[in-house]
Scaffold this active site. Sequence first.
Site, PDB file in Angstrom:
ATOM      1  N   MET A 107    -106.645 -62.900  75.180  1.00 17.00           N
ATOM      2  CA  MET A 107    -107.478 -62.667  74.050  1.00 17.00           C
ATOM      3  C   MET A 107    -108.765 -62.251  74.344  1.00 17.00           C
ATOM      4  O   MET A 107    -109.868 -62.940  73.947  1.00 17.00           O
ATOM      5  CB  MET A 107    -107.414 -63.971  73.129  1.00 17.00           C
ATOM      6  CG  MET A 107    -105.949 -64.435  72.383  1.00 17.00           C
ATOM      7  SD  MET A 107    -105.960 -65.976  71.837  1.00 17.00           S
ATOM      8  CE  MET A 107    -105.504 -66.827  73.385  1.00 17.00           C
TER       9      MET A 107
ATOM     10  N   PHE B  74    -108.019 -70.702  68.438  1.00 16.84           N
ATOM     11  CA  PHE B  74    -108.018 -72.133  68.368  1.00 16.84           C
ATOM     12  C   PHE B  74    -106.768 -72.735  68.307  1.00 16.84           C
ATOM     13  O   PHE B  74    -105.846 -72.046  67.413  1.00 16.84           O
ATOM     14  CB  PHE B  74    -109.044 -72.667  67.210  1.00 16.84           C
ATOM     15  CG  PHE B  74    -110.521 -71.876  67.082  1.00 16.84           C
ATOM     16  CD1 PHE B  74    -111.429 -72.972  67.932  1.00 16.84           C
ATOM     17  CD2 PHE B  74    -110.740 -70.864  66.470  1.00 16.84           C
ATOM     18  CE1 PHE B  74    -112.707 -72.250  68.067  1.00 16.84           C
ATOM     19  CE2 PHE B  74    -111.935 -70.461  66.622  1.00 16.84           C
ATOM     20  CZ  PHE B  74    -113.052 -71.142  67.307  1.00 16.84           C
ATOM     21  N   GLY B  75    -106.567 -73.880  68.884  1.00 18.95           N
ATOM     22  CA  GLY B  75    -105.364 -74.644  68.559  1.00 18.95           C
ATOM     23  C   GLY B  75    -105.322 -75.575  67.493  1.00 18.95           C
ATOM     24  O   GLY B  75    -106.387 -75.489  66.652  1.00 18.95           O
ATOM     25  N   GLY B  76    -104.111 -76.190  66.982  1.00 15.51           N
ATOM     26  CA  GLY B  76    -104.290 -77.166  66.034  1.00 15.51           C
ATOM     27  C   GLY B  76    -104.305 -76.555  64.685  1.00 15.51           C
ATOM     28  O   GLY B  76    -104.431 -77.130  63.717  1.00 15.51           O
TER      29      GLY B  76
ATOM     30  N   GLY C 175     -98.884 -75.717  71.275  1.00 12.10           N
ATOM     31  CA  GLY C 175     -99.777 -76.381  72.056  1.00 12.10           C
ATOM     32  C   GLY C 175     -99.884 -77.832  71.463  1.00 12.10           C
ATOM     33  O   GLY C 175     -99.532 -78.852  72.166  1.00 12.10           O
ATOM     34  N   SER C 176    -100.648 -78.097  70.428  1.00  6.18           N
ATOM     35  CA  SER C 176    -100.877 -79.580  69.731  1.00  6.18           C
ATOM     36  C   SER C 176     -99.422 -80.343  69.955  1.00  6.18           C
ATOM     37  O   SER C 176     -99.597 -81.299  70.218  1.00  6.18           O
ATOM     38  CB  SER C 176    -101.657 -79.346  68.826  1.00  6.18           C
ATOM     39  OG  SER C 176    -101.471 -78.551  67.953  1.00  6.18           O
TER      40      SER C 176
ATOM     41  N   SER D 220     -98.564 -74.464  75.234  1.00  2.00           N
ATOM     42  CA  SER D 220     -99.957 -73.785  75.731  1.00  2.00           C
ATOM     43  C   SER D 220    -100.841 -74.990  76.050  1.00  2.00           C
ATOM     44  O   SER D 220    -101.165 -75.985  75.313  1.00  2.00           O
ATOM     45  CB  SER D 220    -100.410 -73.193  74.202  1.00  2.00           C
ATOM     46  OG  SER D 220    -101.846 -73.230  74.428  1.00  2.00           O
TER      47      SER D 220
ATOM     48  N   GLY E 247     -98.661 -70.292  67.505  1.00  2.72           N
ATOM     49  CA  GLY E 247     -99.554 -70.958  66.330  1.00  2.72           C
ATOM     50  C   GLY E 247     -98.589 -71.889  65.322  1.00  2.72           C
ATOM     51  O   GLY E 247     -97.873 -71.120  64.508  1.00  2.72           O
TER      52      GLY E 247
ATOM     53  N   MET F 293    -109.519 -66.545  76.565  1.00  3.63           N
ATOM     54  CA  MET F 293    -110.466 -65.943  75.425  1.00  3.63           C
ATOM     55  C   MET F 293    -111.676 -65.560  75.908  1.00  3.63           C
ATOM     56  O   MET F 293    -112.118 -66.538  76.767  1.00  3.63           O
ATOM     57  CB  MET F 293    -110.630 -67.268  74.430  1.00  3.63           C
ATOM     58  CG  MET F 293    -109.126 -67.919  74.057  1.00  3.63           C
ATOM     59  SD  MET F 293    -109.708 -69.113  72.865  1.00  3.63           S
ATOM     60  CE  MET F 293    -107.800 -69.773  72.264  1.00  3.63           C
TER      61      MET F 293
ATOM     62  N   ASP G  75    -103.823 -69.396  77.747  1.00  4.56           N
ATOM     63  CA  ASP G  75    -104.698 -68.696  76.748  1.00  4.56           C
ATOM     64  C   ASP G  75    -105.898 -68.503  77.357  1.00  4.56           C
ATOM     65  O   ASP G  75    -106.820 -69.331  77.680  1.00  4.56           O
ATOM     66  CB  ASP G  75    -104.803 -69.523  75.533  1.00  4.56           C
ATOM     67  CG  ASP G  75    -103.658 -69.770  74.619  1.00  4.56           C
ATOM     68  OD1 ASP G  75    -103.135 -68.657  74.307  1.00  4.56           O
ATOM     69  OD2 ASP G  75    -103.197 -70.884  74.445  1.00  4.56           O
TER      70      ASP G  75
HETATM   71  C1  DX5 Z   1    -104.464 -69.687  69.642  1.00  6.35           C
HETATM   72  C2  DX5 Z   1    -103.570 -69.802  70.933  1.00  6.35           C
HETATM   73  C3  DX5 Z   1    -102.576 -70.635  71.004  1.00  6.35           C
HETATM   74  C4  DX5 Z   1    -102.715 -72.136  70.671  1.00  6.35           C
HETATM   75  C5  DX5 Z   1    -101.586 -72.595  69.858  1.00  6.35           C
HETATM   76  O1  DX5 Z   1    -105.266 -68.677  69.761  1.00  6.35           O
HETATM   77  O2  DX5 Z   1    -103.136 -68.513  71.227  1.00  6.35           O
HETATM   78  O3  DX5 Z   1    -101.677 -70.730  72.187  1.00  6.35           O
HETATM   79  O4  DX5 Z   1    -102.889 -72.731  71.830  1.00  6.35           O
HETATM   80  O5  DX5 Z   1    -101.773 -73.958  69.464  1.00  6.35           O
HETATM   81  P1  DX5 Z   1    -101.017 -74.827  68.512  1.00  6.35           P
HETATM   82  O6  DX5 Z   1     -99.607 -74.806  68.967  1.00  6.35           O
HETATM   83  O7  DX5 Z   1    -101.780 -76.298  68.404  1.00  6.35           O
HETATM   84  O8  DX5 Z   1    -101.308 -73.906  67.281  1.00  6.35           O
HETATM   85 ZN    ZN Z   2    -101.569 -68.132  72.796  1.00  7.67          ZN
END
Ligand code: DX5
Ligand code: ZN
Length: 217
Positions: free
Chosen positions: A67, A144-146, A198-199, A7, A177, A36, A34
């Site tokens: 999203m 949010f990521g992470g 993502g992270s 991501s 996620g 938003m 992603d």
């Molecule tokens: C969250 C996003 C994810 C996010 C995942 O709303 O849809 O795609 O980037 O990030 P990680 O892998 O860090 O949880």
């Molecule tokens: Zn996503």
Amino acid sequence: MIKIAPSILSADFASLGAEVEDIRRGGADYVHFDVMDGRFVPNISIGIPVLKSLRKATDLFIDAHLMIVEPVRYARAFCQAGADLVNCHVEADSAENILAALDQIKSCGKKAGVTLKPGTDAMAVEPYLDLVDLVLIMTVEPGFGGQSFMHDMLPKIETVRELIDKRNPGCELEVDGGIDPVTAPLVKRAGANVLVAGSAVFKAKDRAEAIAAIRNS
Ligand code: DX5
Ligand code: ZN
């Protein structure tokens, strides 16, 4: 086959082309994009102009995760901007309008997916299951990521896997996620075959190593 979809929410947006080239060389199967809108989720990220630029910079399969409220208003624009697959949240509008969005995506010749938030029951995929190429199950609250992986999503992944196998065996099952080398084996065992990370990928020094660690864990 397990697919890894890094991501770009955790990438350096000032060097997006190079970041995506790095994961392509590192063995990524998809790039997860992603979107938003600050209404469906309490955060704002990137949209159509960034997708257009990214499309010119890579031939990697782009998986757009919308999203946003009322995705039917923008589904065609995301297809035209270069997404290979467009994912709509089932919670983002009425079933009638989500079906209309999926129809638009398919008539653009692109793949279509539906996404479920953590609080949404597995059976919410029912009206869409025969039409979609992918179901995405959120394993964190979107926005949010992470964040930390929600272990209580595992039974939902198993239920959706059973429904897919019965009704539309070609459909992919993606999770998003908190995926890392520790949580990846759990979601694979539950039946997921596309893993968004993502992270765990972009914050790693060696992205190829991080992708391989998630794939092979
Ligand atoms: C969250 C996003 C994810 C996010 C995942 O709303 O849809 O795609 O980037 O990030 P990680 O892998 O860090 O949880
Ligand atoms: Zn996503």
